[in-house]
Design a protein around this motif. Sequence first.
Motif, PDB file in Angstrom:
ATOM      1  N   GLU A 481       0.815  -1.212   0.000  1.00 30.66           N
ATOM      2  CA  GLU A 481       0.000   0.000   0.000  1.00 30.66           C
ATOM      3  C   GLU A 481       0.852   1.268   0.000  1.00 30.66           C
ATOM      4  O   GLU A 481       0.465   2.278  -0.575  1.00 30.66           O
ATOM      5  N   ASP A 482       2.017   1.228   0.667  1.00 29.11           N
ATOM      6  CA  ASP A 482       2.807   2.453   0.786  1.00 29.11           C
ATOM      7  C   ASP A 482       4.264   2.270   0.390  1.00 29.11           C
ATOM      8  O   ASP A 482       5.097   3.144   0.666  1.00 29.11           O
ATOM      9  N   ALA A 483       4.634   1.172  -0.228  1.00 27.86           N
ATOM     10  CA  ALA A 483       6.043   0.946  -0.548  1.00 27.86           C
ATOM     11  C   ALA A 483       6.195   0.208  -1.870  1.00 27.86           C
ATOM     12  O   ALA A 483       5.338  -0.594  -2.255  1.00 27.86           O
ATOM     13  N   VAL A 484       7.299   0.522  -2.557  1.00 28.19           N
ATOM     14  CA  VAL A 484       7.690  -0.174  -3.784  1.00 28.19           C
ATOM     15  C   VAL A 484       8.997  -0.896  -3.493  1.00 28.19           C
ATOM     16  O   VAL A 484       9.985  -0.283  -3.078  1.00 28.19           O
ATOM     17  N   LEU A 485       9.005  -2.219  -3.680  1.00 34.23           N
ATOM     18  CA  LEU A 485      10.210  -3.010  -3.450  1.00 34.23           C
ATOM     19  C   LEU A 485      10.966  -3.156  -4.769  1.00 34.23           C
ATOM     20  O   LEU A 485      10.406  -3.593  -5.767  1.00 34.23           O
ATOM     21  N   VAL A 486      12.248  -2.771  -4.763  1.00 36.20           N
ATOM     22  CA  VAL A 486      13.095  -2.852  -5.947  1.00 36.20           C
ATOM     23  C   VAL A 486      14.252  -3.789  -5.646  1.00 36.20           C
ATOM     24  O   VAL A 486      14.941  -3.642  -4.626  1.00 36.20           O
ATOM     25  N   ALA A 487      14.484  -4.758  -6.515  1.00 36.41           N
ATOM     26  CA  ALA A 487      15.550  -5.739  -6.332  1.00 36.41           C
ATOM     27  C   ALA A 487      16.737  -5.378  -7.209  1.00 36.41           C
ATOM     28  O   ALA A 487      16.563  -5.096  -8.405  1.00 36.41           O
ATOM     29  N   PHE A 488      17.941  -5.371  -6.616  1.00 33.74           N
ATOM     30  CA  PHE A 488      19.161  -4.953  -7.307  1.00 33.74           C
ATOM     31  C   PHE A 488      20.078  -6.137  -7.559  1.00 33.74           C
ATOM     32  O   PHE A 488      20.168  -7.063  -6.743  1.00 33.74           O
ATOM     33  N   LYS A 489      20.789  -6.098  -8.681  1.00 32.38           N
ATOM     34  CA  LYS A 489      21.785  -7.114  -8.982  1.00 32.38           C
ATOM     35  C   LYS A 489      23.107  -6.818  -8.284  1.00 32.38           C
ATOM     36  O   LYS A 489      23.831  -7.735  -7.929  1.00 32.38           O
ATOM     37  N   ASN A 490      23.421  -5.535  -8.115  1.00 32.25           N
ATOM     38  CA  ASN A 490      24.710  -5.124  -7.563  1.00 32.25           C
ATOM     39  C   ASN A 490      24.493  -4.427  -6.236  1.00 32.25           C
ATOM     40  O   ASN A 490      23.680  -3.508  -6.130  1.00 32.25           O
ATOM     41  N   ASN A 491      25.234  -4.868  -5.196  1.00 35.95           N
ATOM     42  CA  ASN A 491      25.040  -4.315  -3.861  1.00 35.95           C
ATOM     43  C   ASN A 491      25.495  -2.863  -3.767  1.00 35.95           C
ATOM     44  O   ASN A 491      24.921  -2.064  -3.021  1.00 35.95           O
ATOM     45  N   THR A 514       2.982   8.266 -10.238  1.00 37.19           N
ATOM     46  CA  THR A 514       1.880   7.375  -9.831  1.00 37.19           C
ATOM     47  C   THR A 514       0.789   8.095  -9.066  1.00 37.19           C
ATOM     48  O   THR A 514      -0.323   7.574  -8.945  1.00 37.19           O
ATOM     49  N   GLY A 515       1.105   9.255  -8.508  1.00 39.16           N
ATOM     50  CA  GLY A 515       0.128   9.981  -7.706  1.00 39.16           C
ATOM     51  C   GLY A 515      -0.011   9.448  -6.293  1.00 39.16           C
ATOM     52  O   GLY A 515      -0.908   9.872  -5.561  1.00 39.16           O
ATOM     53  N   LYS A 516       0.861   8.509  -5.882  1.00 39.56           N
ATOM     54  CA  LYS A 516       0.805   7.936  -4.537  1.00 39.56           C
ATOM     55  C   LYS A 516       2.148   8.125  -3.836  1.00 39.56           C
ATOM     56  O   LYS A 516       3.200   7.962  -4.464  1.00 39.56           O
ATOM     57  N   PRO A 517       2.136   8.424  -2.526  1.00 34.45           N
ATOM     58  CA  PRO A 517       3.388   8.659  -1.790  1.00 34.45           C
ATOM     59  C   PRO A 517       4.077   7.354  -1.401  1.00 34.45           C
ATOM     60  O   PRO A 517       4.114   6.969  -0.225  1.00 34.45           O
ATOM     61  N   TYR A 518       4.612   6.641  -2.383  1.00 35.48           N
ATOM     62  CA  TYR A 518       5.287   5.375  -2.111  1.00 35.48           C
ATOM     63  C   TYR A 518       6.649   5.610  -1.458  1.00 35.48           C
ATOM     64  O   TYR A 518       7.353   6.568  -1.781  1.00 35.48           O
ATOM     65  N   HIS A 519       7.036   4.698  -0.546  1.00 32.20           N
ATOM     66  CA  HIS A 519       8.393   4.650  -0.014  1.00 32.20           C
ATOM     67  C   HIS A 519       9.205   3.651  -0.826  1.00 32.20           C
ATOM     68  O   HIS A 519       8.674   2.646  -1.289  1.00 32.20           O
ATOM     69  N   LEU A 520      10.494   3.941  -0.976  1.00 33.07           N
ATOM     70  CA  LEU A 520      11.371   3.031  -1.708  1.00 33.07           C
ATOM     71  C   LEU A 520      12.000   2.037  -0.732  1.00 33.07           C
ATOM     72  O   LEU A 520      12.594   2.427   0.267  1.00 33.07           O
ATOM     73  N   VAL A 521      11.843   0.734  -1.033  1.00 29.93           N
ATOM     74  CA  VAL A 521      12.461  -0.331  -0.235  1.00 29.93           C
ATOM     75  C   VAL A 521      13.311  -1.157  -1.189  1.00 29.93           C
ATOM     76  O   VAL A 521      12.866  -1.486  -2.300  1.00 29.93           O
ATOM     77  N   THR A 522      14.535  -1.501  -0.768  1.00 27.97           N
ATOM     78  CA  THR A 522      15.443  -2.225  -1.662  1.00 27.97           C
ATOM     79  C   THR A 522      15.923  -3.525  -1.018  1.00 27.97           C
ATOM     80  O   THR A 522      15.942  -3.671   0.200  1.00 27.97           O
ATOM     81  N   MET A 523      16.310  -4.451  -1.863  1.00 27.95           N
ATOM     82  CA  MET A 523      16.968  -5.680  -1.420  1.00 27.95           C
ATOM     83  C   MET A 523      17.734  -6.257  -2.607  1.00 27.95           C
ATOM     84  O   MET A 523      17.597  -5.785  -3.739  1.00 27.95           O
ATOM     85  N   MET A 524      18.539  -7.268  -2.349  1.00 27.95           N
ATOM     86  CA  MET A 524      19.284  -7.901  -3.421  1.00 27.95           C
ATOM     87  C   MET A 524      18.376  -8.842  -4.222  1.00 27.95           C
ATOM     88  O   MET A 524      17.522  -9.518  -3.666  1.00 27.95           O
ATOM     89  N   GLN A 525      18.589  -8.914  -5.512  1.00 30.30           N
ATOM     90  CA  GLN A 525      17.749  -9.728  -6.388  1.00 30.30           C
ATOM     91  C   GLN A 525      17.881 -11.224  -6.069  1.00 30.30           C
ATOM     92  O   GLN A 525      16.896 -11.964  -6.117  1.00 30.30           O
ATOM     93  N   LYS A 526      19.082 -11.669  -5.678  1.00 32.36           N
ATOM     94  CA  LYS A 526      19.251 -13.088  -5.368  1.00 32.36           C
ATOM     95  C   LYS A 526      18.467 -13.470  -4.104  1.00 32.36           C
ATOM     96  O   LYS A 526      17.934 -14.580  -3.995  1.00 32.36           O
ATOM     97  N   ASP A 527      18.374 -12.520  -3.139  1.00 36.17           N
ATOM     98  CA  ASP A 527      17.587 -12.789  -1.947  1.00 36.17           C
ATOM     99  C   ASP A 527      16.096 -12.864  -2.274  1.00 36.17           C
ATOM    100  O   ASP A 527      15.351 -13.664  -1.704  1.00 36.17           O
ATOM    101  N   TRP A 528      15.671 -11.999  -3.195  1.00 37.14           N
ATOM    102  CA  TRP A 528      14.259 -12.014  -3.600  1.00 37.14           C
ATOM    103  C   TRP A 528      13.929 -13.318  -4.314  1.00 37.14           C
ATOM    104  O   TRP A 528      12.877 -13.927  -4.086  1.00 37.14           O
TER     105      TRP A 528
END
Length: 576
Positions: A481-491, A514-528
């Motif tokens: 509802e309030d966050a976008v999870l982005v997975a990265f290849k490089n730490n 998007t018109g919505k106040p999303y928070h950015l959340v990140t993690m590694m792609q291999k963990d996802w």
Amino acid sequence: MEHIALYRAWRPQSFQDMVGQQHIIQTLQNAIREQRVSHAYLFSGPRGTGKTSAAKILAKAVNCEHGPAPEPCNECETCRRITAGALMDVQEIDAASNRGVEEIRDLREKVKYAPTEARQKVYIIDEVHMLTTEAFNALLKTLEEPPLHVMFILATTEPHKLPATIISRCQRFDFRRVSLDEQTKHLEDVSKQEGIEAEQAALQYIARLSDGGMRDALSILDQISSFTGGKVTYEQVLGMTGGIASEQFAKLAGAMLKDDVGEVLQIVEDFMQEGKSADKCMENLLYYFRDLLLIKMVPQADKLTDRVLHPEEYKEMASAFTREQLFQMIDTLNHYQSEMKYASQPQTLFEVALLKLCGTPKLTNESVIQQSAGQQQAASAGSAEVNQLKQQLATLEKKLEKFMQSGAPASSNKQAASTPAPRMSSKAKIPPHMDQYLAHKDSPEFTDIQRQWGQILQGVKDEKVTVHAWFVDGEPASVTEDAVLVAFKNNIHRETTEKPANKQVIENVLLSKTGKPYHLVTMMQKDWLSALEGDTHQTSEELKLEHEHEGKDPNAKPWIDEALHIFGEDLVIIKD
């Protein structure tokens, strides 16, 4: 006898009359002598250096009834008519007034017909850079393949504005500024033949004012001699041209050297009362300090400038200033000269610039000694600090050595309890609420984010291209509802994106797209991917424990994390 302006009466009528362009004259004469005259020439150079005059002389030389000859006779009917501008086959066109494509098309039509009165048609196009792009295109074909009976001579003060296709089809000659000695000598000859009594210093100053243009020099001499009744003195030249004698600038420089603000302002007021303009005073003063700097740095600098008439006077004043002072003065004057172009009160800016220069630090021998002593004191103080840092470094090295031998921190348990745990850099952290991200990985909101992802990346690039360079490594993985999870290849890319300033840029773009106040959340792609392959009902806490368990490397070196903790990331370099 009717008075004729000197620059008209003394306009060159043959190549030998040209002043200061011997290299061009010799080339043109050789081409005529060997019958290798080109179909198109480009004469470029500063104003008043003889471009149009050379073009007319060349037209006479190729059409002279006793020629073609390296020098026109100036006596035959053809030469006299070309000089008077009355020969139809030699046309002088002003491109500033006839710059359109229709005029050039009309010229192209006339070029086809053979000459009626002369041996060769010659078209002299002055200020050719003023032609429009369409006109240049219309001229291009004619220049490339002109009829045998046609010659084009293009003259311009701004050759860089001509298309390369035009320049490549012409033989180019660059007319140079006439030197001070050559101008002065020519002005002396003109004065003698015209019965003008002129001082040598006056003629030198006129030559300096013309900036290398012989036509301008003759025009100034004509103006002053007409006003003074045939007598030209240095003072009269200064008075009529608004110039300022170097002695006055020497007086101004001396007042600035003494920090005598009152005298500086009085000299400026005297300049203004004499009718001088502030911008002209600024320009001349800038030249004065430039000449002082040249004479101070180069022994024979009087040969490098056309403005120094009495080098010995400059050398005496130059010795009173240091090079650093002169550099600073030139910088300051140049800055205020630029500002003066847009000022409603240029005199005020001129005065402010001079008052600022009065405060220029004076580097005398005494001040140099004081600076040297201060530098020695600073060096001794710095050496004490270095010794103290060396002792601290030795202590830390012993502590680190003891830690590496024992495999545990050298500090007490109490200290260890109060010290933050060393960072584990082997893997990135797992974000909280992983179960929610796994549950929403195929939601409609996530589909919308995927569809807009290209626009989001472009928005980040528009906002800050450096952030985009790191952020483009990530891909959207899920949306709550309030966050976008982005997975990265490089730490490294993930960590840089997580910096507050960079993260704020991305979240602002997410809001705008998007018109919505999303928070950015990140993690590694291999963990996802591992989370997707595992039990989707695992809790985030279980995933964290599993991640910590995976992070335990049997070859891990805990003292590296301890070193990072003690010294910080910027001071630690890890080498195998």
